[in-house]
Design a protein around this motif. Structure first.
Motif, short mmCIF file in Angstrom:
data_model
loop_
_atom_site.label_atom_id
_atom_site.label_comp_id
_atom_site.label_asym_id
_atom_site.label_seq_id
_atom_site.Cartn_x
_atom_site.Cartn_y
_atom_site.Cartn_z
N TYR A 1 26.89 -15.72 7.79
CA TYR A 1 27.23 -14.50 8.80
C TYR A 1 25.84 -13.70 8.92
O TYR A 1 25.06 -13.40 8.22
CB TYR A 1 28.22 -13.43 7.90
CG TYR A 1 28.51 -12.33 8.54
CD1 TYR A 1 29.17 -12.39 9.78
CD2 TYR A 1 28.46 -10.96 7.98
CE1 TYR A 1 29.64 -11.07 10.35
CE2 TYR A 1 28.82 -9.93 8.62
CZ TYR A 1 29.49 -10.08 9.79
OH TYR A 1 29.97 -9.05 10.36
N THR A 2 25.58 -13.58 10.30
CA THR A 2 24.25 -12.91 10.81
C THR A 2 23.97 -11.67 9.97
O THR A 2 22.79 -11.40 9.50
CB THR A 2 24.13 -12.81 12.24
OG1 THR A 2 24.45 -14.22 12.84
CG2 THR A 2 22.66 -12.45 12.53
N ASN A 3 24.88 -10.87 10.15
CA ASN A 3 24.99 -9.26 9.49
C ASN A 3 24.34 -9.38 7.99
O ASN A 3 23.64 -8.57 7.43
CB ASN A 3 25.87 -8.43 9.73
CG ASN A 3 26.22 -8.35 11.32
OD1 ASN A 3 25.46 -8.77 12.33
ND2 ASN A 3 27.06 -7.46 11.57
N ALA B 1 16.67 -6.26 5.31
CA ALA B 1 16.47 -4.88 5.09
C ALA B 1 16.11 -4.69 3.59
O ALA B 1 15.26 -3.58 3.27
CB ALA B 1 17.81 -3.94 5.45
N PHE B 2 16.86 -5.06 2.93
CA PHE B 2 16.47 -4.96 1.28
C PHE B 2 15.31 -5.37 0.83
O PHE B 2 14.61 -4.68 -0.07
CB PHE B 2 17.83 -5.44 0.34
CG PHE B 2 17.78 -5.17 -0.87
CD1 PHE B 2 17.97 -3.96 -1.47
CD2 PHE B 2 17.28 -6.04 -1.94
CE1 PHE B 2 17.78 -3.55 -2.80
CE2 PHE B 2 17.32 -5.73 -3.34
CZ PHE B 2 17.47 -4.56 -3.66
N ILE C 1 15.69 -0.67 11.31
CA ILE C 1 16.20 -1.49 12.37
C ILE C 1 17.24 -2.44 11.68
O ILE C 1 18.39 -2.78 12.19
CB ILE C 1 15.36 -2.07 13.25
CG1 ILE C 1 14.37 -0.87 14.18
CG2 ILE C 1 15.88 -3.14 13.94
CD1 ILE C 1 13.08 -1.69 15.01
N PHE C 2 16.89 -3.28 10.72
CA PHE C 2 17.73 -4.26 10.14
C PHE C 2 18.71 -3.59 9.13
O PHE C 2 19.90 -4.34 9.15
CB PHE C 2 16.66 -5.23 9.17
CG PHE C 2 15.83 -5.98 9.85
CD1 PHE C 2 16.53 -7.21 10.45
CD2 PHE C 2 14.61 -5.81 9.98
CE1 PHE C 2 15.59 -8.28 11.06
CE2 PHE C 2 13.86 -7.03 10.70
CZ PHE C 2 14.37 -7.98 11.32
N SER C 3 18.57 -2.56 9.00
CA SER C 3 19.72 -1.83 8.22
C SER C 3 20.90 -1.35 9.19
O SER C 3 21.99 -1.79 8.76
CB SER C 3 19.36 -0.31 7.34
OG SER C 3 18.46 -0.72 6.34
#
Length: 1020
Positions: A262-264, A271-272, A307-309
């Motif tokens: 899953y990409t998200n 992000a983490f 952005i990634f979050s």
């Protein structure tokens, strides 16, 4: 309506069957999403934050201090603690490690705020149900997983939405994980807002909001960032448990194995990971040792995290996009402001009209034998009319201040047009000073206003093209100055590690090579090369700092306490108060509206206390301090400089009273504190030699100087802050380099000796004037003085203290006209060149206001003075005669005498032999980074100012509690204490302020019991 089920329902919803793994994990994660109603906790957190801001802003705008309740709160909230491991100082000394400050802990107010913030975050993260059924809210929640909330049959549900639980779930691994994730998202904008430095995007720094800048919000920004990481870590941990515990029914595998498709989910891990690197790079050790790395990672990783979050969880990504928009907007605004400040917009919009830079004639550096400190006797002030002597009484003070204010308003007194070298716009004039300190003087090409005490972000492309570093400015923005020098920025930068060390090396290398500017950089046309130092292309960004919100003029007394290079903050505020007390309006000086004579201006007295490591360090700001003291005489302005680096000496038996020479504790420049000694020599007493002035220090329990640090009486285990303490804790910031340049030690001793001699001479002068007053009173005690009034003559009552402040120059001329020879010893440099110095008795007003000093005279000059040695000496080969008129004990005559000065070095007559020559010579001097010899260069005018300030520099650690108590006793209203220095000094000042705040006195209507602290203690 759908029927209600009363059966126990599982908190884990069922995911429909999909053959494709990616479709199945997408459906699984989509179903396990919180409803919109479940986001209510984030809005609760922001509502509480907005309420606190509005309440605090109301107190700020109205100026309400809270009365005795507010004082009671301040008495507890101000206190701050520091921590140091036991025996850490001894171990560091044994291992040869440099001095380090103790670990700073937050103040009580910060601890309470942080506790409330953490508790509030934990509450909105874990208290109450996690998952709200659609249609429910905080006020209507069925706190059970066994009740199904009815859904309207008319709703058009998507294929996946209908699989979401239609009931409230109190706790589950995935619900708690989602809830902590949402709180982390909600904290992103708050964290960014606390980090912004420039309004209008930095909302909290707006004058009509809190007017608090990043320097006071940085600690909150750091803790909010750590809370975001904690909530994110909880989100990752709880969801990891959920994905491990659940299995896919069709295969039996744990869900975790499918999540990576899953990409998200991958965006979330990125992000983490980026956030973790961001947080750990901001820890104190890394930030201290590798500031450039920390700063670069911050600028790069903050937008990546946001952005990634946002890509990780689109349903709440507007929290991230909002934070990113504010961050980018502030950066863009700062960039435009930076272009304007540093002159780049002139090429597009055309140059704005500016005032003419009055460049004084450039003087070549004088050889060391022609440099000397200022002598006693005549004013150095550019405005001598400000310093006429008036009787020392309340009425006379008002008369003197009234004349000063009238002149100030007509002349628009300013610190501009000082006659010093003015660097071209956009270039900083860098000079090497004692204490491995660089002084940068800069005038920006574009208009740049600032408030007293604010700091700037400084960038020198020759040192680093990308990073900026914060430094407090030591001057004020004078909008009514006669030229652009009223906008001069001055930074005092001590060489440490990293950027400051590179700056020192670069400046030292250029000076050693004889260069006056950075190689490869083209100076503006018709630029005059500096007589000393070098020119560096320099950019600034700012101003920043919460000092802009201070209302200095609303307090009866302003007490400024600075440690080491923290004097920049105190000096800026001192200049502001000096001009305001001279009649200038503060709104044209970067501060609040008001000045002397205006109803809103209440300040009657300013006291400046500076703790510094070495005597020679007063050169850093001697000129600016001298100019402040020139404008405002004592007792309205009192300057105390305490030098902490002294050596303990064995105690000696006290000398007989008739021959006792005042020690450093006795002769602090007037007005002496209530606790200081009041010992004076009788005019009939024979003054001891100058060598005896250099006698051992004596500890006096009534003195404002604490010498127990140096006599072994100080117990480290029982320090003021409850742990081991070191004298460097009060003067040195973390990493300050105390390595002395060759000759610097001699220079320190010169300034030290100069101060002792000046204080001794001032005290003798006070004794003489007191004796004259007594003799005149004894002759006229039966005849009250008469004062002409029109054509009549009336008797008046004379204040006994009025004669103490008569114009000594007029008395001097009367004595010269009627000389009477008296038995006065002749001068002799018997023991050292410094033991043969002429001194001038000066009036108490002159003693209190050091502007009463002479500029260096020629080889033959007439000075008023004493003898300090019993035996004359004469060198017929190299000598010059100096005539002196010494007033006799009667006060009406004097004895004309001649002394001999060695012409080997005029400076040698004031200090250790050859000290300046040793300081400037290129023999045995350190080498720059590239191997060239380096040297210190001294300015003639600055040396005169150093000599003047030497009288106010005394050895020892000050008893700050007694100094503050003295000001409280004298104050006629509320007191404000401005403090800037190492963390230990800040903690000590907070402790003594808290101890002396008196709510009971405030309840009785005496506002002197209210003490406000305005400190500059930020840590980027």
């Amino acid at each position: 309506m759908a029927t209600l089920s009363t059966t126990s329902l599982t908190p884990n919803p069922t995911t429909p069957y999909f053959a494709d793994d990616r479709e199945w994990i997408t459906a699984y994660l989509t179903i396990h999403v919180l409803t919109k109603n479940s986001m209510a906790y984030a809005f609760v957190l922001w509502t509480a934050f907005a309420a606190v801001v509005v309440l605090y802003a109301a107190f700020h705008l109205t100026g309400i201090r809270g009365g005795w309740l507010g004082a009671l709160w301040s008495k507890w909230a101000l206190r701050r603690r520091t921590w140091r491991k036991k025996h850490a100082l001894k171990l560091a000394q044994q291992r040869g490690q440099p001095h380090s400050q103790p670990l700073p802990l937050p103040s009580n107010a910060q601890i309470l705020t942080l506790t409330f913030l953490v508790c509030a975050t934990l509450a909105v993260s874990f208290v109450g149900p996690d998952y709200f059924a659609p249609g429910s809210n905080l006020l209507n929640v069925h706190n059970t997983t066994s009740v199904l909330v009815a859904r309207a049959t008319t709703l058009d549900l998507s294929a996946l939405t209908k699989y979401q639980p239609a009931y409230t779930i109190r706790k589950a691994w995935w619900t708690s994980g989602n809830r902590t994730g949402v709180i982390a998202f909600a904290l992103f904008p708050l964290c960014v807002l606390l980090a912004l430095k420039r309004p209008p995007f930095a909302i909290l720094s707006l004058p009509f909001v809190l007017h608090i800048h990043f320097d006071k919000l940085a600690w909150l920004h750091k803790w909010i960032g750590r809370l975001i990481w904690f909530c994110s870590a909880m989100h990752v941990a709880l969801w990891s448990v959920q994905l491990i515990l659940e299995h896919r029914p069709s295969t039996g595998k744990i869900v975790y194995t499918y999540a990576w498709g899953y990409t998200n989910f991958i965006y979330g891990w990125i992000a983490f990971g980026v956030m973790t690197l961001l947080v750990f790079s901001s820890f104190r050790p890394i930030r201290r040792l590798h500031y450039e790395i920390f700063y670069g990672l911050h600028v790069l990783l903050v937008p990546l995290t946001l952005i990634f979050s946002a890509l990780h969880h689109p349903p709440v990504w507007w929290w991230c996009w909002g934070a990113l928009a504010v961050w980018v907007g502030e950066r863009a605004w700062r960039f435009v402001w930076w272009l304007n400040t540093n002159g780049y917009l002139d090429a597009i919009l055309g140059p704005a009209p500016t005032k003419t830079l009055a460049q004084p004639p450039v003087r070549a550096p004088l050889p060391p034998e022609q440099l000397e400190m200022a002598r006693l006797g005549s004013p150095l002030s550019p405005h001598p009319l400000l310093h006429q002597s008036y009787p020392n009484s309340p009425a006379s003070h008002a008369m003197r201040l009234g004349a000063d204010i009238a002149l100030a308003r007509s002349a628009k007194l300013s610190f501009g047009a000082s006659g010093r070298y003015v660097p071209p716009a956009g270039f900083a004039h860098a000079e090497l000073l004692p204490g491995r300190t660089i002084r940068l003087r800069l005038i920006t090409p574009g208009y740049l206003p600032w408030a007293p005490g604010q700091h700037f972000l400084v960038q020198c492309p020759a040192i680093s093209r990308l990073t900026t570093h914060p430094f407090t400015n030591a001057t004020i923005c004078d909008q009514e100055a006669p030229n652009e020098e009223g906008r001069e920025l001055v930074f005092l930068i001590r060489a440490k590690n990293g950027w400051t060390k590179h700056l020192w090396d670069a400046v030292a290398t250029m000076i050693a090579r004889g260069q006056n500017h950075t190689p490869g950089v083209q100076l503006p046309v018709n630029t005059i090369a500096p007589p000393r130092g070098v020119l560096l292309r320099t950019f600034v960004d700012g101003p920043c700092g919460s000092a802009a919100r201070a209302r200095w003029g609303e307090y009866s007394t302003v007490l400024l306490i600075a440690g080491g290079s923290g004097v920049s903050f105190a000096l800026s505020v001192l200049q502001f108060m000096t001009l305001c007390m001279s009649g200038r309006d503060g709104q044209y000086l970067g501060g609040k509206k008001g000045g002397w004579g205006q109803p809103s201006f209440k300040t009657k007295r300013v006291r400046f206390v500076w703790l510094v490591r070495e005597f020679g360090h007063i050169q850093w700001c001697a000129t600016l301090l001298r100019r402040c003291m020139t404008m405002i005489p004592a007792p309205e302005l009192q300057v105390d400089i305490f030098v902490t680096n002294i050596k303990a000496r064995p105690k000696q038996q006290p000398q007989p009273a008739l021959h006792r020479v005042p020690s450093d504790n006795d002769v602090l420049a007037p007005p002496a504190p209530r606790f200081a000694r009041q010992t004076h020599l009788s005019p009939n007493e024979r003054p001891a030699s100058v060598a005896s002035v250099d006698s051992d220090y004596e500890s006096d329990p009534e003195s404002c100087v604490d010498l127990s640090y140096y006599t072994g009486e100080f117990h480290e285990e029982n320090g003021e802050l409850g742990h081991e303490e070191h004298v460097l804790d009060l003067t040195n910031f973390e990493g300050d380099d105390d390595t002395a340049m060759p000759g610097e030690t001699q220079f320190n001793q010169s300034v030290k000796r100069e101060g002792r001699l000046r204080r001794a001479a001032s005290q003798r002068a006070a004794g003489l004037l007191k004796s004259k007053k007594k003799k005149r009173d004894s002759r006229n005690d039966h005849y009250p003085p008469m004062q002409a009034q029109g054509s009549s003559v009336r008797l008046v009552d004379r204040n006994p203290s009025d004669d103490m402040s008569l114009n000594f120059a007029q008395e001097q001329r009367r004595d010269t006209l009627h000389p009477i020879h008296t038995d006065v010893d002749t001068l002799s440099p018997a023991k050292s060149p410094t033991s043969a110095l002429p001194y001038s008795p000066i009036s108490p007003l002159s003693m209190q206001s050091p502007h009463s000093t002479l500029v260096p005279s020629s080889s033959t000059s007439t000075l008023q003075g004493f003898s300090d040695s019993p035996t004359p000496t004469h060198n017929p080969k190299r000598s010059s005669e100096v005539s002196m008129s010494v007033p006799g004990p009667s006060g009406a005559s004097g004895h004309v005498m001649t002394r001999t000065l060695s012409n080997a070095s005029q400076m040698s007559a004031w200090s250790e032999a050859g000290s300046l020559a040793a300081l400037i010579s290129e023999v045995d001097v350190p080498r720059s980074k590239s191997g060239e010899h380096i040297k210190l260069e001294l300015d003639e005018q600055e040396m005169q100012d150093v000599g003047l300030l030497a009288e106010h520099a005394r050895p020892g650690k000050p008893k700050l509690d007694r100094i503050l108590a003295d000001e409280v006793q004298q104050a006629k209203g509320a007191i404000v204490v401005g403090c800037c220095g190492p963390v230990t000094l800040n903690a000590v000042v907070r402790k003594i302020i808290a101890a002396q705040i008196d709510p009971g006195r405030i309840r009785r209507g005496d506002m002197s019991g209210y003490i406000t602290l305005i400190s500059e203690d930020f840590d980027y």
